[in-house]
Design a protein around this motif. Structure first.
Motif, PDB file in Angstrom:
ATOM      1  N   SER A 230     -20.998   7.519 -28.996  1.00 25.54           N
ATOM      2  CA  SER A 230     -20.095   6.601 -29.708  1.00 25.54           C
ATOM      3  C   SER A 230     -20.843   5.310 -30.019  1.00 25.54           C
ATOM      4  CB  SER A 230     -18.808   6.361 -28.904  1.00 25.54           C
ATOM      5  OG  SER A 230     -19.086   5.854 -27.608  1.00 25.54           O
ATOM      6  N   PHE A 231     -20.449   4.219 -29.384  1.00 28.93           N
ATOM      7  CA  PHE A 231     -20.967   2.921 -29.823  1.00 28.93           C
ATOM      8  C   PHE A 231     -22.459   2.722 -29.588  1.00 28.93           C
ATOM      9  CE2 PHE A 231     -18.768   2.434 -25.720  1.00 28.93           C
ATOM     10  CZ  PHE A 231     -19.771   1.913 -24.906  1.00 28.93           C
ATOM     11  N   ALA A 232     -23.056   3.429 -28.640  1.00 29.17           N
ATOM     12  CA  ALA A 232     -24.483   3.244 -28.380  1.00 29.17           C
ATOM     13  C   ALA A 232     -25.346   3.643 -29.569  1.00 29.17           C
ATOM     14  CB  ALA A 232     -24.911   4.034 -27.148  1.00 29.17           C
ATOM     15  N   THR A 233     -24.932   4.648 -30.313  1.00 29.12           N
ATOM     16  CA  THR A 233     -25.747   5.159 -31.412  1.00 29.12           C
ATOM     17  C   THR A 233     -25.148   4.908 -32.787  1.00 29.12           C
ATOM     18  OG1 THR A 233     -24.710   7.329 -31.035  1.00 29.12           O
ATOM     19  CG2 THR A 233     -26.864   6.944 -30.042  1.00 29.12           C
ATOM     20  N   LEU A 234     -24.064   4.156 -32.869  1.00 29.48           N
ATOM     21  CA  LEU A 234     -23.444   3.876 -34.158  1.00 29.48           C
ATOM     22  C   LEU A 234     -23.818   2.511 -34.731  1.00 29.48           C
ATOM     23  CD1 LEU A 234     -19.814   5.291 -33.787  1.00 29.48           C
ATOM     24  CD2 LEU A 234     -21.692   6.194 -35.189  1.00 29.48           C
ATOM     25  N   CYS A 235     -24.528   1.709 -33.985  1.00 29.31           N
ATOM     26  CA  CYS A 235     -24.884   0.372 -34.464  1.00 29.31           C
ATOM     27  C   CYS A 235     -25.956   0.454 -35.549  1.00 29.31           C
ATOM     28  CB  CYS A 235     -25.352  -0.500 -33.303  1.00 29.31           C
ATOM     29  SG  CYS A 235     -24.028  -0.903 -32.134  1.00 29.31           S
ATOM     30  N   ASP A 236     -26.068  -0.616 -36.313  1.00 29.09           N
ATOM     31  CA  ASP A 236     -27.029  -0.647 -37.415  1.00 29.09           C
ATOM     32  C   ASP A 236     -28.460  -0.470 -36.927  1.00 29.09           C
ATOM     33  OD1 ASP A 236     -25.062  -1.213 -39.416  1.00 29.09           O
ATOM     34  OD2 ASP A 236     -25.014  -3.282 -38.704  1.00 29.09           O
ATOM     35  N   ILE A 237     -28.793  -1.141 -35.847  1.00 26.66           N
ATOM     36  CA  ILE A 237     -30.157  -1.112 -35.314  1.00 26.66           C
ATOM     37  C   ILE A 237     -30.087  -0.784 -33.832  1.00 26.66           C
ATOM     38  CG2 ILE A 237     -32.255  -2.460 -34.900  1.00 26.66           C
ATOM     39  CD1 ILE A 237     -31.496  -4.127 -37.375  1.00 26.66           C
ATOM     40  N   ILE A 238     -30.891   0.200 -33.413  1.00 27.41           N
ATOM     41  CA  ILE A 238     -30.912   0.626 -32.017  1.00 27.41           C
ATOM     42  C   ILE A 238     -32.258   0.251 -31.415  1.00 27.41           C
ATOM     43  CG2 ILE A 238     -30.718   2.561 -30.431  1.00 27.41           C
ATOM     44  CD1 ILE A 238     -29.089   4.040 -32.511  1.00 27.41           C
ATOM     45  N   ILE A 239     -32.216  -0.589 -30.402  1.00 29.96           N
ATOM     46  CA  ILE A 239     -33.407  -1.012 -29.667  1.00 29.96           C
ATOM     47  C   ILE A 239     -33.331  -0.364 -28.288  1.00 29.96           C
ATOM     48  CG2 ILE A 239     -34.751  -3.012 -28.883  1.00 29.96           C
ATOM     49  CD1 ILE A 239     -32.945  -4.693 -30.802  1.00 29.96           C
ATOM     50  N   ALA A 240     -34.461   0.041 -27.753  1.00 27.38           N
ATOM     51  CA  ALA A 240     -34.471   0.655 -26.429  1.00 27.38           C
ATOM     52  C   ALA A 240     -35.532   0.012 -25.559  1.00 27.38           C
ATOM     53  CB  ALA A 240     -34.722   2.158 -26.526  1.00 27.38           C
ATOM     54  N   GLU A 241     -35.221  -0.103 -24.263  1.00 26.72           N
ATOM     55  CA  GLU A 241     -36.244  -0.499 -23.311  1.00 26.72           C
ATOM     56  C   GLU A 241     -37.158   0.695 -23.043  1.00 26.72           C
ATOM     57  OE1 GLU A 241     -34.525  -4.142 -20.658  1.00 26.72           O
ATOM     58  OE2 GLU A 241     -34.241  -2.121 -19.836  1.00 26.72           O
ATOM     59  N   PRO A 242     -38.407   0.463 -22.645  1.00 22.32           N
ATOM     60  CA  PRO A 242     -39.327   1.573 -22.376  1.00 22.32           C
ATOM     61  C   PRO A 242     -38.751   2.545 -21.354  1.00 22.32           C
ATOM     62  CG  PRO A 242     -40.520  -0.511 -22.409  1.00 22.32           C
ATOM     63  CD  PRO A 242     -39.064  -0.858 -22.477  1.00 22.32           C
ATOM     64  N   ALA A 243     -38.886   3.830 -21.650  1.00 24.42           N
ATOM     65  CA  ALA A 243     -38.486   4.941 -20.774  1.00 24.42           C
ATOM     66  C   ALA A 243     -36.978   5.053 -20.563  1.00 24.42           C
ATOM     67  CB  ALA A 243     -39.192   4.860 -19.422  1.00 24.42           C
ATOM     68  N   ALA A 244     -36.188   4.208 -21.215  1.00 24.88           N
ATOM     69  CA  ALA A 244     -34.734   4.343 -21.098  1.00 24.88           C
ATOM     70  C   ALA A 244     -34.316   5.701 -21.652  1.00 24.88           C
ATOM     71  CB  ALA A 244     -34.047   3.222 -21.869  1.00 24.88           C
TER      72      ALA A 244
END
Length: 635
Positions: A230-244
């Motif tokens: 849902s909201f984790a992957t629906l945003c305009d830009i997805i940033i991730a911490e390393p190895a998350a």
């Protein structure tokens, strides 16, 4: 975070839905302390959850709980996350909707209500999320930060309501929303009501899309299940911490359900970047700066997305009271050539001003390995560039570079094909030939630009769309076609520059623009001269003759009205003086964009469509031949 005699980190718990998991205990090497308190942690020693090295607490805390040896990122609490990201004097905690949601009267080993009370007492949290209004490097933002310590960060009614209210506040105040995720998924104790939070939060993000409000997602370890879907992957830009790690089903579920052996690094940020799901990976120390740059470009203030920046200019004429026309009667879809400043000779609008050359000579110059690539031009002229990756489906095509940045003082979305200067670089970037994932990535950035009101600049240097079996299986023709339609209706200015080869539909998929410009030593054609010679002459050696017949060079394309201007190159070509070449392109782009930014959305789209409508219409058709109705800005 794992301590010497503590329980394992959330990494193991996240393989389940984690709906009834409590936060891992944090126990010091010597002595005991209340697990919810981290006040005295600086004086303790810890075991790294990655390399198992001993970490001194004070140094570890100063490094934002990142291991200096292996880069392992320990979990942060929601409060720590807010303090790390937001300017210290700007944090305003938002009121939480606290209520005891127990729609099922759920009991497992203990009543759900008892579990909630115990978790609140142990963590000091009301629920698994904290929301705040604040600023990042001076840029306003609403932040919802999840906390895994509270029942595995599971998504229940209160969490869904809090995140939805945070989004509604961002909508009312018209400022960006940042969601920091850390969750095992939906909260099982609330049954299907927890499932409904996925729909509620997704609809909230849909409203922000419609309003043109930027949304950002920061993925931390772990993010699974209903939150990931849902909201984790629906945003305009997805940033991730390393190895998350992020995924719908946890590895244990996959292995036990369908007996698949999972590859190393499965569902990690690095795996997801390669497969087109996340835009970027940033270490914790670089998060603030990365998010601040995005906010400064995508939410710069001033006019709202799609609003014209000012009044349109008065129409320029050809000296006889009517607007000028190209040689074939088609009118440019962008600025009047006379209205665009020359910027030190950076743009030639008349074919007669260009030398007559054999097209094959130009083909050979356009293909020289030393010519600047898209990444070279970005480094020369785009400030604060943030490259965005992936098609959000399955892949990140290396032949397409895309992202947000600033051209002079104009925030822009930049998309371009990327080749290279060596055989290794060419191979790495598929020789600049995009796959369907590349065109879908470019389409995603175009839609983002349209949403937040950024003009689009495209750089084109490609022999064409990638022709492999895999590309056909993934719908190459559909991907190209969808870009053509999308660009035609994009409600923001679009300017394209051919910097090398403009090969067939693969190039056109980035060139349905208000203004199409070419560098002087570049070509644009329906097919390569070699391909045309092989098919029509039955002799690949007839390529020079085919190049002349196809009229692929900039001078002849300008006379045909296919392009709108030619950017001079330094003596010897762009590869002889890349900085000079980039400066000329920069002037041409800024001059053209400033004029296009004065045009309203409806006029911009209508004129762009009219520009392409006239090609091949014939002189008798109302859209063909010379006519008085103008499609230029301001006329």
């Amino acid at each position: 975070m794992t301590l010497v005699n503590g329980s394992p980190p959330p990494r193991a718990a996240a393989d389940q839905t984690a709906a009834n998991e409590s936060a891992p205990r944090r126990v010091p090497v010597t002595g005991h302390a209340t697990p919810a308190s981290r006040d005295s942690e600086p004086g303790r020693w810890f075991l790294c959850g990655g390399c198992r090295a001993m970490l001194y607490g004070k140094r570890f805390v100063q490094a934002h709980r990142v291991c200096a040896d292996c880069g392992w990122h320990a979990p942060l609490t929601a409060s720590e996350r807010l303090s790390q990201l937001l300017d210290p004097d700007s944090i305003e905690q938002l009121a939480m909707p606290v209520f005891d949601a127990d729609p099922l009267g759920f009991i497992d080993s203990k009543p759900y209500q008892d579990r909630l009370r115990e978790t609140r007492a142990r963590t000091g949290l009301d629920e698994a999320v904290r929301c705040a209004r604040g600023r990042i490097d001076g840029h306003p933002v609403i932040v919802a930060a999840m906390d895994f310590r509270f029942m595995g960060g599971s998504l229940g009614s209160v969490v869904g309501e809090a995140i939805t209210r945070a989004g509604e506040l961002a909508l009312r105040e018209r400022i960006p929303l940042l969601i920091v995720t850390a969750s095992g998924g939906a909260r099982m104790q609330e049954g299907v009501i927890s499932l409904m939070q996925m729909a509620k939060t997704s609809n909230m993000l849909g409203e922000l899309d419609e309003a043109g409000i930027l949304t950002l997602s920061l993925i931390t370890d772990p993010t699974f299940g209903g939150v990931a879907a849902s909201f984790a992957t629906l945003c305009d830009i997805i940033i991730a911490e390393p190895a998350a790690r992020l995924g719908f089903a946890g590895p244990r579920v996959i292995e036990q359900t369908i007996k698949q052996t999972l590859p190393a690094g499965f569902q990690t940020a690095e795996f997801l970047l390669a497969h087109g799901i996340v835009d970027m990976i940033r270490p914790r120390s670089a998060l603030r700066a990365a998010i601040a740059r995005l906010l400064s470009i995508a939410a710069p203030g001033g006019s709202q997305p799609g609003e014209p920046a000012g009044p349109a200019p008065e129409p320029a004429t050809d000296g006889h009271g009517s607007a000028g026309h190209t040689e074939n009667g088609c009118e440019p879809g962008g600025p009047d050539p006379d209205a665009v400043p020359a910027a030190g000779g950076s743009l030639i609008r008349e074919a007669a001003a260009l030398p007559v050359r054999h097209p094959w000579e130009v083909v050979r110059m356009a293909r020289r390995l030393g010519r600047p690539t898209t990444l070279d031009y970005i480094s020369f002229m785009i400030d604060d560039f943030n490259e965005l990756h992936g098609d959000r489906r399955s892949s990140d095509c290396p032949a397409i570079v895309a992202g947000l940045g600033r051209l002079a003082d104009i925030p822009v979305a930049v998309i371009g094909t990327q080749k290279g200067h060596t055989v290794a670089e060419l191979a790495e970037h598929r020789f600049g030939m995009p796959t369907p994932a590349g065109y879908r990535k470019s389409a995603r950035i175009m839609r983002l630009a349209a949403k937040i009101g950024l003009p689009v600049v495209t750089f084109i240097d490609t022999a064409g769309a990638y022709p492999g079996i895999e590309a056909e299986e993934q719908g190459q023709a559909v991907a190209v076609a969808e870009n053509l339609k999308l660009l035609g209706g994009l409600p923001v200015p679009v300017v394209s520059v051919v910097t090398g080869e403009g090969g067939s539909g693969g190039a056109l998929a980035l060139a349905v623009s208000d203004q199409v410009l070419m560098c002087a030593n570049t070509v644009y054609s329906v097919i390569s001269p070699e391909g045309c010679a092989a098919i029509l002459w039955n002799d690949p050696a007839a390529a020079p003759q085919a190049a002349a017949a196809l009229r692929v060079d900039a001078r002849q394309l300008l006379s045909l009205g296919v392009i709108d201007g030619v950017i001079p190159e330094p003596e010897g070509g762009a590869d002889a003086d890349p900085l000079h070449a980039a400066t000329a392109i920069r002037h041409a782009l800024t001059d053209t964009l400033r004029l296009l930014l004065s045009v309203g959305q409806a006029d911009l789209v209508a004129r762009r469509r009219a520009r392409f409508r006239c090609f091949g219409a014939g002189p008798a058709h109302p859209h063909g031949g010379r006519h008085e109705e103008s499609t230029r800005p301001g006329e």
